[in-house]
Design a protein around this motif. Structure first.
Motif, mmCIF file in Angstrom:
data_model
loop_
_atom_site.group_PDB
_atom_site.id
_atom_site.type_symbol
_atom_site.label_atom_id
_atom_site.label_comp_id
_atom_site.label_asym_id
_atom_site.label_seq_id
_atom_site.Cartn_x
_atom_site.Cartn_y
_atom_site.Cartn_z
ATOM 1 N N GLN A 8 0.641 -1.029 -0.057
ATOM 2 C CA GLN A 8 0.181 -0.174 -0.070
ATOM 3 C C GLN A 8 0.803 1.176 0.020
ATOM 4 O O GLN A 8 0.525 2.350 -0.751
ATOM 5 C CB GLN A 8 -0.895 -0.092 1.117
ATOM 6 C CG GLN A 8 -2.108 -1.067 1.038
ATOM 7 C CD GLN A 8 -3.139 -0.845 2.130
ATOM 8 O OE1 GLN A 8 -2.729 -0.451 3.392
ATOM 9 N NE2 GLN A 8 -4.313 -0.976 2.170
ATOM 10 N N GLN A 9 2.041 1.278 0.655
ATOM 11 C CA GLN A 9 2.701 2.309 0.841
ATOM 12 C C GLN A 9 3.476 2.678 -0.725
ATOM 13 O O GLN A 9 3.623 3.677 -1.004
ATOM 14 C CB GLN A 9 3.642 2.456 1.880
ATOM 15 C CG GLN A 9 3.246 2.643 3.105
ATOM 16 C CD GLN A 9 4.241 2.137 4.407
ATOM 17 O OE1 GLN A 9 5.297 1.493 4.211
ATOM 18 N NE2 GLN A 9 4.163 2.787 5.491
ATOM 19 N N GLN A 13 3.100 5.832 -2.680
ATOM 20 C CA GLN A 13 4.169 6.445 -3.453
ATOM 21 C C GLN A 13 4.354 6.877 -4.854
ATOM 22 O O GLN A 13 4.706 7.702 -5.260
ATOM 23 C CB GLN A 13 5.541 6.246 -2.781
ATOM 24 C CG GLN A 13 6.630 6.948 -2.946
ATOM 25 C CD GLN A 13 6.549 8.333 -2.409
ATOM 26 O OE1 GLN A 13 6.442 8.479 -1.312
ATOM 27 N NE2 GLN A 13 6.643 9.282 -3.280
ATOM 28 N N ALA A 14 3.883 5.750 -5.606
ATOM 29 C CA ALA A 14 3.825 5.646 -7.001
ATOM 30 C C ALA A 14 2.767 6.637 -7.542
ATOM 31 O O ALA A 14 2.912 7.523 -8.454
ATOM 32 C CB ALA A 14 3.681 4.326 -7.494
ATOM 33 N N LEU A 15 1.595 6.702 -6.970
ATOM 34 C CA LEU A 15 0.663 7.689 -7.413
ATOM 35 C C LEU A 15 1.118 9.155 -6.961
ATOM 36 O O LEU A 15 0.987 9.998 -7.858
ATOM 37 C CB LEU A 15 -0.628 7.640 -6.650
ATOM 38 C CG LEU A 15 -1.319 6.344 -6.723
ATOM 39 C CD1 LEU A 15 -2.705 6.169 -6.002
ATOM 40 C CD2 LEU A 15 -2.372 6.602 -8.315
ATOM 41 N N ALA A 20 3.202 14.129 -9.120
ATOM 42 C CA ALA A 20 4.319 15.287 -8.981
ATOM 43 C C ALA A 20 4.983 15.480 -10.524
ATOM 44 O O ALA A 20 5.005 16.442 -10.931
ATOM 45 C CB ALA A 20 5.245 14.791 -8.328
ATOM 46 N N ILE A 21 4.965 14.327 -11.025
ATOM 47 C CA ILE A 21 5.677 14.455 -12.486
ATOM 48 C C ILE A 21 4.588 15.141 -13.393
ATOM 49 O O ILE A 21 4.735 15.987 -14.271
ATOM 50 C CB ILE A 21 5.879 13.079 -13.004
ATOM 51 C CG1 ILE A 21 7.123 12.525 -12.227
ATOM 52 C CG2 ILE A 21 6.131 12.956 -14.653
ATOM 53 C CD1 ILE A 21 7.454 10.950 -12.737
ATOM 54 N N CYS A 22 3.242 14.920 -13.455
ATOM 55 C CA CYS A 22 2.204 15.504 -14.066
ATOM 56 C C CYS A 22 2.310 16.995 -13.937
ATOM 57 O O CYS A 22 2.288 18.065 -14.803
ATOM 58 C CB CYS A 22 0.769 14.910 -14.181
ATOM 59 S SG CYS A 22 0.493 13.415 -14.892
ATOM 60 N N GLU A 23 2.359 17.402 -12.566
ATOM 61 C CA GLU A 23 2.447 18.744 -12.137
ATOM 62 C C GLU A 23 3.751 19.372 -12.541
ATOM 63 O O GLU A 23 3.671 20.731 -12.897
ATOM 64 C CB GLU A 23 2.191 18.784 -10.665
ATOM 65 C CG GLU A 23 0.634 18.578 -10.277
ATOM 66 C CD GLU A 23 0.703 18.792 -8.772
ATOM 67 O OE1 GLU A 23 1.505 19.307 -8.088
ATOM 68 O OE2 GLU A 23 -0.640 18.333 -8.285
ATOM 69 N N LEU A 24 4.738 18.493 -12.786
ATOM 70 C CA LEU A 24 5.911 19.208 -13.398
ATOM 71 C C LEU A 24 5.949 19.604 -14.873
ATOM 72 O O LEU A 24 6.251 20.763 -15.221
ATOM 73 C CB LEU A 24 7.015 18.199 -13.136
ATOM 74 C CG LEU A 24 8.553 18.405 -14.107
ATOM 75 C CD1 LEU A 24 9.158 19.726 -13.688
ATOM 76 C CD2 LEU A 24 9.338 17.360 -13.992
ATOM 77 N N ALA A 84 -1.642 20.542 -22.173
ATOM 78 C CA ALA A 84 -1.390 19.074 -21.915
ATOM 79 C C ALA A 84 -2.474 18.169 -21.761
ATOM 80 O O ALA A 84 -3.627 18.644 -21.566
ATOM 81 C CB ALA A 84 -0.436 19.022 -20.823
ATOM 82 N N GLN A 85 -2.349 17.172 -22.319
ATOM 83 C CA GLN A 85 -3.677 16.059 -22.289
ATOM 84 C C GLN A 85 -2.881 14.511 -22.496
ATOM 85 O O GLN A 85 -1.942 14.253 -22.700
ATOM 86 C CB GLN A 85 -4.459 16.125 -23.460
ATOM 87 C CG GLN A 85 -3.856 16.228 -24.849
ATOM 88 C CD GLN A 85 -4.688 16.785 -26.192
ATOM 89 O OE1 GLN A 85 -5.468 17.318 -25.981
ATOM 90 N NE2 GLN A 85 -4.479 16.160 -27.236
ATOM 91 N N ASN A 86 -3.907 13.620 -21.719
ATOM 92 C CA ASN A 86 -3.868 12.315 -22.025
ATOM 93 C C ASN A 86 -2.344 11.784 -21.348
ATOM 94 O O ASN A 86 -1.721 11.140 -21.738
ATOM 95 C CB ASN A 86 -3.716 11.847 -23.263
ATOM 96 C CG ASN A 86 -5.101 12.161 -23.808
ATOM 97 O OD1 ASN A 86 -6.245 12.321 -23.225
ATOM 98 N ND2 ASN A 86 -5.140 12.061 -25.214
ATOM 99 N N PRO A 87 -1.831 12.224 -20.106
ATOM 100 C CA PRO A 87 -0.626 11.986 -19.506
ATOM 101 C C PRO A 87 -0.529 10.436 -19.182
ATOM 102 O O PRO A 87 -1.507 10.102 -18.561
ATOM 103 C CB PRO A 87 -0.353 12.823 -18.252
ATOM 104 C CG PRO A 87 -1.688 13.218 -18.038
ATOM 105 C CD PRO A 87 -2.426 13.099 -19.097
ATOM 106 N N LEU A 88 0.570 9.773 -19.590
ATOM 107 C CA LEU A 88 0.759 8.481 -19.054
ATOM 108 C C LEU A 88 2.228 8.323 -18.575
ATOM 109 O O LEU A 88 3.134 8.793 -19.251
ATOM 110 C CB LEU A 88 0.695 7.390 -20.373
ATOM 111 C CG LEU A 88 -0.624 7.256 -20.878
ATOM 112 C CD1 LEU A 88 -0.482 6.485 -22.332
ATOM 113 C CD2 LEU A 88 -1.472 6.617 -19.914
ATOM 114 N N VAL A 89 2.192 8.058 -17.355
ATOM 115 C CA VAL A 89 3.520 8.345 -16.603
ATOM 116 C C VAL A 89 3.739 6.853 -16.155
ATOM 117 O O VAL A 89 2.889 6.048 -15.523
ATOM 118 C CB VAL A 89 3.696 9.147 -15.263
ATOM 119 C CG1 VAL A 89 4.782 9.023 -14.576
ATOM 120 C CG2 VAL A 89 3.072 10.394 -16.023
#
Length: 169
Positions: A8-9, A13-15, A20-24, A84-89
């Motif tokens: 779960q942790q 953390q992955a979420l 954070a990457i999308c916000e970057l 930006a649209q449709n981000p996949l990280v």
């Protein structure tokens, strides 16, 4: 600690990392629209990076890219909007990730009386450095381009296609 709790942790953390990457990426695109070179610079890792923005150029460090950004885009007569649209990280390691982010771009040049509508996608790599996610590699791939000239009072199509027009030699 149980495996369930650890899982779960790790998932949480992955979420958080993906958000954070999308916000970057959103900070980067907003900084471009705001004509804020210092904020654009802050989105990229220091030192060697790989930036390939096709018709704009290829760059081995953030400073060279930002210098071209200032030269081409930081003028009152250039009005840009990046969506930006449709981000996949995908998290690829504890401090590494890659992503694909779509872009819809609209630019008005009030001096030359031209417009550009562009769509495509970024293929990025990210590194966490001192706790912050930064772009370490970025390639932009054009999927469609539509350029008009409105200097005559009417829109005249200058270019339409699935890539940018060839640069004049």
């Amino acid at each position: 600690m149980s495996n369930h709790s650890t899982d779960q942790q790790d998932s949480l953390q992955a979420l958080l990392d993906k958000q954070a990457i999308c916000e970057l990426k959103y900070r980067y695109l907003n900084a471009c629209d705001d004509k804020a070179p210092e904020r654009v610079t802050a989105c990229f890792a220091p030192g060697p990076v790989e930036i390939n923005f096709g018709h704009i150029g290829q760059f081995a460090n953030r400073e060279d890219f930002v210098a071209v950004f200032v030269e081409l885009g930081c003028h009152e007569h250039i009005v840009d909007m990046h969506h930006a649209q449709n981000p996949l990280v995908e998290i690829t390691g504890p401090d590494s990730a890659r992503g694909r982010v779509g872009l819809r771009f609209h630019s008005i040049n009030t001096q030359d009386k031209t417009t550009v509508q562009l769509s495509g996608f970024y293929e990025d790599e990210y590194r966490r450095i001192d706790g912050d996610w930064l772009i370490s590699a970025s390639t932009f791939n054009v999927c469609s381009a539509f350029i008009t000239d409105y200097s005559s009072g009417n829109d005249t199509v200058v270019w339409a296609g699935n890539h940018m027009p060839p640069q004049p030699s």
